[in-house]
Design an enzyme around this catalytic site. Sequence first.
Site, short mmCIF file in Angstrom:
data_model
loop_
_atom_site.label_atom_id
_atom_site.label_comp_id
_atom_site.label_asym_id
_atom_site.label_seq_id
_atom_site.Cartn_x
_atom_site.Cartn_y
_atom_site.Cartn_z
CG ASP A 30 26.70 -24.11 10.38
OD1 ASP A 30 25.78 -23.67 11.11
OD2 ASP A 30 27.49 -25.02 10.74
CB THR A 85 24.94 -19.59 23.82
OG1 THR A 85 23.51 -19.43 23.84
CG2 THR A 85 25.54 -18.49 22.97
NE ARG A 149 5.82 -19.24 19.51
CZ ARG A 149 4.53 -19.19 19.13
NH1 ARG A 149 3.60 -19.72 19.90
NH2 ARG A 149 4.17 -18.62 17.99
CG ASN A 210 13.77 -18.11 26.82
OD1 ASN A 210 12.70 -17.80 26.29
ND2 ASN A 210 14.79 -18.62 26.13
N GLY A 259 11.63 -28.56 28.33
CA GLY A 259 12.95 -29.02 27.91
C GLY A 259 13.37 -28.21 26.70
CB CYS A 262 15.65 -22.13 24.50
SG CYS A 262 16.06 -22.20 22.75
CE LYS A 265 20.81 -22.22 25.24
NZ LYS A 265 21.06 -20.84 24.89
CE LYS A 325 8.42 -26.00 20.44
NZ LYS A 325 8.12 -24.58 20.64
C1 UGA Z 1 11.45 -20.95 23.87
C2 UGA Z 1 10.66 -19.63 23.98
O1 UGA Z 1 9.26 -19.93 24.05
C3 UGA Z 1 10.93 -18.74 22.78
O2 UGA Z 1 10.25 -17.51 22.92
C4 UGA Z 1 12.45 -18.51 22.69
O3 UGA Z 1 12.78 -17.71 21.57
C5 UGA Z 1 13.17 -19.84 22.56
O4 UGA Z 1 12.86 -20.65 23.71
C6 UGA Z 1 14.63 -19.58 22.49
O5 UGA Z 1 15.20 -19.11 23.47
O6 UGA Z 1 15.21 -19.73 21.41
P1 UGA Z 1 11.11 -23.22 22.51
O7 UGA Z 1 12.28 -23.72 23.28
O8 UGA Z 1 11.08 -23.43 21.04
O9 UGA Z 1 10.97 -21.62 22.72
O10 UGA Z 1 9.83 -23.91 23.08
P2 UGA Z 1 8.58 -23.50 24.00
O11 UGA Z 1 7.38 -23.46 23.16
O12 UGA Z 1 8.87 -22.32 24.86
O13 UGA Z 1 8.47 -24.78 24.93
C7 UGA Z 1 9.52 -25.09 25.85
C8 UGA Z 1 9.16 -26.30 26.68
O14 UGA Z 1 8.14 -25.98 27.60
C9 UGA Z 1 8.66 -27.51 25.89
O15 UGA Z 1 9.29 -28.67 26.40
C10 UGA Z 1 7.17 -27.52 26.17
O16 UGA Z 1 6.62 -28.81 26.10
C11 UGA Z 1 7.14 -26.99 27.59
N1 UGA Z 1 5.84 -26.38 27.98
C12 UGA Z 1 5.39 -25.28 27.33
C13 UGA Z 1 5.13 -26.90 29.04
O17 UGA Z 1 5.55 -27.90 29.68
N2 UGA Z 1 3.94 -26.31 29.42
C14 UGA Z 1 3.45 -25.24 28.78
O18 UGA Z 1 2.36 -24.75 29.18
C15 UGA Z 1 4.19 -24.70 27.71
#
Ligand code: UGA
Length: 435
Positions: A30, A85, A149, A210, A259, A262, A265, A325
């Site tokens: 890095d 990215t 995640r 996503n 939010g 990932c 954006k 989250k």
């Molecule tokens: C997300 C995807 O779930 C992963 O599969 C992916 O690899 C990752 O992006 C990425 O592109 O790197 P992540 O951003 O860690 O993972 O989080 P999520 O668990 O997907 O949650 C995203 C947002 O959705 C959080 O703010 C969460 O609070 C919200 N959320 C999730 C809700 O508002 N309602 C739900 O039912 C589920």
Amino acid sequence: MKLSVIGCGYLGAVHAAAMASIGHDVVGVDVDPAKIAALSAGTPPFHEPGLPELLEQAIASGRLRFTTDISEVHDAAVHFIGVGTPQRKDGGGADLTYVDGAIDALLPHLAPGSLVAGKSTVPVGTAARLATAVHAAGARLAWNPEFLREGFAVKDTLEPDRLVYGVASDDDAADDVAVLDAVYAQTLETGTPRLVTDYATAELVKVAANAFLATKISFINAMAEIAEVTGADVTTLADAIGHDARIGRRFLNAGVGFGGGCLPKDIRAFTARAEELGRGESVAFLKNVDEINLRRRQRVVDLVVDSFEGQVHGKRVAVLGLAFKPDSDDTRDSPALDVAVRLHGLGADVVCTDPQAIDNARRQHPQLEYAATTSEALNDAEAVVLVTEWREYRDLDPAAVADLVARKVVIDGRNCLDSDAWRARGWQFHGLGRP
Ligand code: UGA
């Protein structure tokens, strides 16, 4: 196998540690010396459950080290690209500066026949563009998207739902597949599905996944908006439709919305890329998905303001949660932090707290007041706003909280509290999409 991982953020650091834990010899690179120092000491510069233990074991085994010196990757057989990215400052598209920079830095150190495996989320067409330079240097390029995640990153890396290899459309691609199969041999032995595709499909699999998840969340939040004007309860609605296996209950939690680094954006970058390709109309709905999502943040703010009959100025509001989250300290595009900032902008006396994300939030928004503990934040609050569903907040006892606050008003921005229990203790309770 000797592997390198370029970019040691949430994705790269976990990938490096996970690959070392299954027996590979890994060097993580890095450009940020502070990050490298922290990782080398076994203390990740971000909160990810299970990562400190994994790092410590891998470093102790002698199979994992970190460096800022890219030339140390020269003997690796596979180089994973895990740099960020982010969204471009001047629009919705993805900023590929770090991916391009990583490839440029890597090119002089690539051993002939080595494989560069991109993991970063990139706009479709990126791999084909990068392949020209990588193949000209005598190395090979594959795109191997990552679906981890935050909060479950270690498990998702070691036990992924599926592996996707996007490979070149030439005669050598079979060798590239064999190399990746060797890297992931342990995972494949457990029966993990593995799909071999062209570059474009692999890149699209990631953004499509996503986009689908974001759409699912905004769908239920749109239902919450309808529930709010009809007296229906969106949480029961989600339970009921979720029993249909074709729909499924997961990712149907209505609340303040999605939010993080990932989902937001990625849907914007996908929209921008589709427009460039002359297919903007195909994903035009993602603009609605984004708009619904952002409206829910304002809805939480409006509920707070309404609870004060419009006079929120100078009112003490406790905001529980800053991370996007639970089980993460990530505040990138966090709905929770956004709600705090909006309320502060309206003149409310906002006190925010979070079990892990205060430092990151403070860096982004030093103007906010932060409390180190939940009880400190709740002290004398005239409204309590729960916006990240940490276990600690879900388990709050309404009777105990009532003793701390000045006024018993709670806004449950994640629909994670037992409304009956809170109301029974005399609280004015507001959920999202709930009567
Ligand atoms: C997300 C995807 O779930 C992963 O599969 C992916 O690899 C990752 O992006 C990425 O592109 O790197 P992540 O951003 O860690 O993972 O989080 P999520 O668990 O997907 O949650 C995203 C947002 O959705 C959080 O703010 C969460 O609070 C919200 N959320 C999730 C809700 O508002 N309602 C739900 O039912 C589920």
